[in-house]
Design a protein around this motif. Structure first.
Motif, mmCIF file in Angstrom:
data_model
loop_
_atom_site.group_PDB
_atom_site.id
_atom_site.type_symbol
_atom_site.label_atom_id
_atom_site.label_comp_id
_atom_site.label_asym_id
_atom_site.label_seq_id
_atom_site.Cartn_x
_atom_site.Cartn_y
_atom_site.Cartn_z
ATOM 1 N N VAL A 30 -3.413 -8.903 -8.216
ATOM 2 C CA VAL A 30 -2.877 -7.711 -7.754
ATOM 3 C C VAL A 30 -1.596 -7.329 -8.303
ATOM 4 O O VAL A 30 -0.606 -8.438 -8.488
ATOM 5 N N THR A 31 -1.460 -6.168 -8.800
ATOM 6 C CA THR A 31 -0.347 -5.915 -9.512
ATOM 7 C C THR A 31 0.267 -4.440 -9.036
ATOM 8 O O THR A 31 -0.578 -3.647 -8.631
ATOM 9 N N VAL A 32 1.557 -4.236 -9.124
ATOM 10 C CA VAL A 32 2.256 -2.999 -8.794
ATOM 11 C C VAL A 32 2.993 -2.614 -9.653
ATOM 12 O O VAL A 32 4.149 -3.108 -10.244
ATOM 13 N N ASP A 33 2.688 -1.415 -10.354
ATOM 14 C CA ASP A 33 3.299 -1.103 -11.410
ATOM 15 C C ASP A 33 3.529 -2.131 -12.749
ATOM 16 O O ASP A 33 4.505 -2.283 -13.363
ATOM 17 N N PRO A 88 2.885 -0.733 -2.182
ATOM 18 C CA PRO A 88 3.000 0.538 -1.341
ATOM 19 C C PRO A 88 2.140 0.717 -0.034
ATOM 20 O O PRO A 88 1.446 0.108 -0.072
ATOM 21 N N ARG A 89 2.737 1.026 1.376
ATOM 22 C CA ARG A 89 1.871 0.988 2.440
ATOM 23 C C ARG A 89 0.721 2.048 2.119
ATOM 24 O O ARG A 89 -0.232 1.614 3.221
ATOM 25 N N GLN A 90 0.435 2.759 1.410
ATOM 26 C CA GLN A 90 -0.782 3.716 1.281
ATOM 27 C C GLN A 90 -2.018 2.648 0.888
ATOM 28 O O GLN A 90 -3.032 2.819 1.318
ATOM 29 N N TYR A 91 -1.613 1.547 0.282
ATOM 30 C CA TYR A 91 -2.919 0.707 0.086
ATOM 31 C C TYR A 91 -2.985 -0.273 1.238
ATOM 32 O O TYR A 91 -4.022 -1.114 1.301
ATOM 33 N N GLY A 92 -2.323 -0.096 2.439
ATOM 34 C CA GLY A 92 -2.540 -0.958 3.623
ATOM 35 C C GLY A 92 -3.594 -0.224 4.562
ATOM 36 O O GLY A 92 -3.897 -0.767 5.498
ATOM 37 N N LYS A 93 -4.029 1.057 4.048
ATOM 38 C CA LYS A 93 -4.774 2.013 4.932
ATOM 39 C C LYS A 93 -6.382 1.763 4.526
ATOM 40 O O LYS A 93 -6.527 2.078 3.270
ATOM 41 N N LEU A 98 -2.154 -1.473 -8.985
ATOM 42 C CA LEU A 98 -1.574 -0.504 -7.850
ATOM 43 C C LEU A 98 -0.462 0.307 -8.616
ATOM 44 O O LEU A 98 0.221 -0.359 -9.492
ATOM 45 N N THR A 99 -0.043 1.400 -8.129
ATOM 46 C CA THR A 99 1.021 2.072 -8.669
ATOM 47 C C THR A 99 1.862 2.574 -7.446
ATOM 48 O O THR A 99 1.436 2.872 -6.397
ATOM 49 N N THR A 100 3.201 2.816 -7.656
ATOM 50 C CA THR A 100 4.052 3.410 -6.453
ATOM 51 C C THR A 100 4.049 4.611 -6.650
ATOM 52 O O THR A 100 4.491 5.514 -5.674
ATOM 53 N N LYS A 101 3.487 5.363 -7.847
ATOM 54 C CA LYS A 101 3.463 6.787 -7.776
ATOM 55 C C LYS A 101 2.273 7.551 -6.810
ATOM 56 O O LYS A 101 1.142 6.789 -6.773
#
Length: 132
Positions: free
Chosen positions: A33-36, A102-107, A127-130
């Motif tokens: 799992v990566t973010v940006d 980002p919280r959106q991926y916890g939904k 994943l991305t923060t955008k």
């Protein structure tokens, strides 16, 4: 000497034979799992079968790698389509992870994945923060 070797081989066969086998409807799942582009450390990842079934869970390490467990004795996830959630909100008193998911991926419904039968599944999440 031959009897000692036979006894050791027999004991090894018994020990190996006692390990629980994975059910036919479970496959191994690992990934990153990566973010940006940065590894998401200390993130909890959940695979929930669609439409229903027992979920599998994992936790990322410092490099963002995870592996799923179905039960304490069985690794992997049910074969088929899954709703995936990823979150790393620290509990009170815990250190904040270096890279926050980002919280959106916890939904539920934001991410999905398909677990294929009879193989090791490598399922990565970039994943991305955008906002999308």
């Amino acid at each position: 000497m031959k009897s000692q070797i036979f006894a050791l081989l027999f004991a090894a066969a018994i020990i190996v034979g006692c390990r629980p086998a994975s059910p036919a409807n479970i496959s191994e799942v690992t990934g990153t799992v990566t973010v940006d582009g940065k590894p998401a450390d200390s993130a909890t990842i959940t695979f929930a079968p669609i439409p229903s079934g027992k979920s599998s869970y994992g936790r990322t390490d410092d490099a963002g790698h995870y592996h799923l467990v179905y039960t304490t004795d069985i690794e992997g996830a049910l074969i088929g389509e899954h709703a995936v959630t990823i979150a790393n909100e620290p509990a009170p008193g815990q250190a904040t992870p270096a890279v926050m998911v980002p919280r959106q991926y916890g939904k539920a419904g934001k991410l999905t994945a398909n677990v294929a039968p009879d193989q090791k599944n490598q399922i990565d999440f970039a994943l991305t923060t955008k906002a999308k």
